[in-house]
Structure formats: structure tokens, C-alpha cells
Design an enzyme around this catalytic site. Structure first.
Site, short mmCIF file in Angstrom:
data_model
loop_
_atom_site.label_atom_id
_atom_site.label_comp_id
_atom_site.label_asym_id
_atom_site.label_seq_id
_atom_site.Cartn_x
_atom_site.Cartn_y
_atom_site.Cartn_z
N CYS A 94 0.86 -1.11 0.05
CA CYS A 94 -0.14 0.05 0.22
C CYS A 94 0.92 1.24 -0.12
CB CYS A 94 -0.91 -0.14 1.11
SG CYS A 94 -1.78 1.66 1.38
N VAL A 120 -5.84 1.22 5.80
CA VAL A 120 -4.40 1.44 6.30
C VAL A 120 -3.69 2.52 5.63
CG1 VAL A 120 -3.81 -1.10 7.04
CG2 VAL A 120 -3.41 -0.15 4.56
N GLU A 157 -5.21 7.59 9.05
CA GLU A 157 -5.20 8.31 7.86
C GLU A 157 -3.44 8.73 7.70
OE1 GLU A 157 -7.15 9.79 5.19
OE2 GLU A 157 -8.36 8.40 5.99
#
Ligand SMILES: N[C@@H](CCC(=O)N[C@@H](CS)C(=O)NCC(=O)O)C(=O)O
Length: 241
Positions: free
Chosen positions: A29, A70, A82
Site C-alpha cells: 500500500c 491502512v 489516515e
């Protein structure tokens, strides 16, 4: 080292020791990588718990982040989420290797740049989640935006933060790391088309930064992950044994 494999539904929330800082992440991510870069840059000890974002553990939304995203950070009774909030919080709470400029005007200019970069990520996700007939339009828009960032970098110096990487750099870098994988995935060119010489040099410079080296994954891992997303079965453990 504890397993980096992602926790899925049906799992149990691993107990957190008092005083330990934990990041809830997903290895591929880019938003989580923003905060991992700040942790690495500031040498903040932490443990990582990776989340399967398709089959989320029940405890993740119930006890950690009601938004289900996430990154999130947890220490003792404090939980925040965040990526921008987590990164700014770390920079304020952990002294040393400060990443945010003191000058409020410069801070504001950097935040505007990160906000503007949101237009890049919008096109990026059109490529990742969209159909092939939309690739060339999204790539064209993305390339126009990257040209603007190329010009902006020329004004700012070696990094968007000036002569050394600052928060602004760590907020946008994760997508630069992924461009080579995206180029292959959708058969388009972004930074290899020769038109963005400042950004091309920036990628080389950032690649030498220790935090970047610590956090980055090989292009092949990103590509395999993207292919798994396209095939409707995201592989969050790509590259792990
Ligand atoms: N605005 C959030 C975005 C984070 C985000 O979208 N993370 C993705 C993974 S790359 C996620 O958790 N997706 C799960 C979901 O949306 O359900 C941030 O900056 O932290």
C-alpha cells in the site's frame, strides 16, 4: 522477526505490549508506505501488522479503524489513522530528523503540492482499477500532470523539500516507486518517455535515500500484486515465502 503475512477475517488481534508503537499496514500500500517512510527516516522503533484488505479481520474495523483503511498507528491507548495524519503526528511527537519545515508558508506550499498530487493518484487508480480502453486517456492526463511536477521540481531543487527529502517527498514517493510496475501493467510510459528529466533524476536521488531503500519493494512484487488485483484476487503476501 514476526511474520509479515497479512491477517485476515477469523484471526485474533495480536496483543500489543505496553509502550510499543504498532503500524497497521499492507506491504504493497502506497499510503501505508508514506508512514513507514517517516518511521524509517526518524528511526522510530515499531512493529508492523499487515492487513488483508479484501478479507479484513473483524477486529480491524471494530477496534482499530472504523474506515477499514491502512495505515493506522497504535500505542497504548492511542489509535490514529489516515496516512497524512499519522505521518505528521510522528514528526511532531518524535524529535530528531524533522521532516516538516518550520516556516508556515513553506509548510502550506508543501501541503498544496501533496494535495495537487492527489490528481496523479486519481489517474493512477483509473489505470489500476479501470478497463484497458481507458488506459491511454488516463495515461495522457497523468503525463500532463507529471510534466507540471517536473517543472515544479526544477524550482525547488534536488528534492521537493529542497536540498534534502522532507515530508512532502515521502508523501508522494510511493507512487514514483510504483511507476515502473504500472508502466509494464498497462503498457504505457510515464517516467521512461524522456520528457521529464528532472523527475527521472529525482527518482535516482530518492533511490539512494536510506528510508526509501528500507521501505521499498522490488518492481516485480508491485507488478505481481497489480496483476493479482486485475485478476480479482489481490495477493497481499506477494514476495513472501
Ligand atoms: N486516505 C487514506 C487512504 C488509505 C487507503 O486507501 N488505503 C488502502 C490500501 S492502499 C486501503 O486501506 N483500502 C482498504 C479499503 O478502502 O477498504 C490515507 O491517506 O491513509
Amino acid at each position: 522477526m514476526p511474520s509479515q503475512k497479512a491477517f485476515s477475517s477469523g484471526s485474533t488481534l495480536p496483543p500489543l505490549e505496553a509502550g510499543t508503537l504498532r503500524i497497521y499496514s499492507m506491504r504493497l500500500c502506497p499510503f501505508a508506505e508514506r508512514t513507514r517512510l517517516v518511521l524509517a527516516h526518524k528511526n522510530i522503533p515499531n512493529e508492523e501488522v499487515n492487513i488483508n484488505l479484501t478479507k479484513k479481520p473483524e477486529w480491524f474495523m471494530e477496534e482499530i479503524n472504523p474506515l477499514g483503511k491502512v495505515p493506522a498507528l497504535q500505542k497504548d491507548d492511542k489509535i490514529i489513522y489516515e496516512s497524512g495524519v499519522c505521518s505528521d503526528y510522528l514528526d511532531q511527537v518524535y524529535p530528531g530528523n524533522k521532516l516538516t519545515p518550520d516556516d508556515p508558508y513553506q509548510q502550506a506550499k508543501d501541503r498544496i503540492l501533496v494535495e495537487h498530487f492527489g490528481q496523479v493518484t486519481t489517474q493512477y487508480y483509473k489505470l489500476l482499477l479501470g478497463k484497458p480502453d481507458g488506459y491511454s486517456a488516463a495515461a495522457e492526463t497523468l503525463n500532463k500532470l507529471l510534466l507540471e511536477f517536473d517543472k515544479e521540481l526544477q524550482k525547488r531543487g534536488h528534492f521537493f523539500g529542497g536540498e534534502k527529502p522532507q515530508m512532502v517527498d515521502y508523501m508522494i514517493w510511493p507512487w514514483f516507486e510504483r511507476f515502473p510496475a504500472m508502466e509494464q501493467l498497462v503498457n504505457q510510459t510515464f517516467l521512461t518517455d524522456g520528457s521529464k528529466t528532472n523527475l527521472a533524476a529525482y527518482v535516482n536521488r530518492m533511490s539512494d535515500i536510506p528510508a526509501v531503500q528500507k521501505c521499498r519493494l522490488p518492481v516485480d512484487n508491485h507488478l505481481k500484486f497489480y496483476q493479482s488485483v486485475k485478476n480479482g484476487a489481490a495477493d497481499y503476501d506477494v514476495g513472501l515465502e
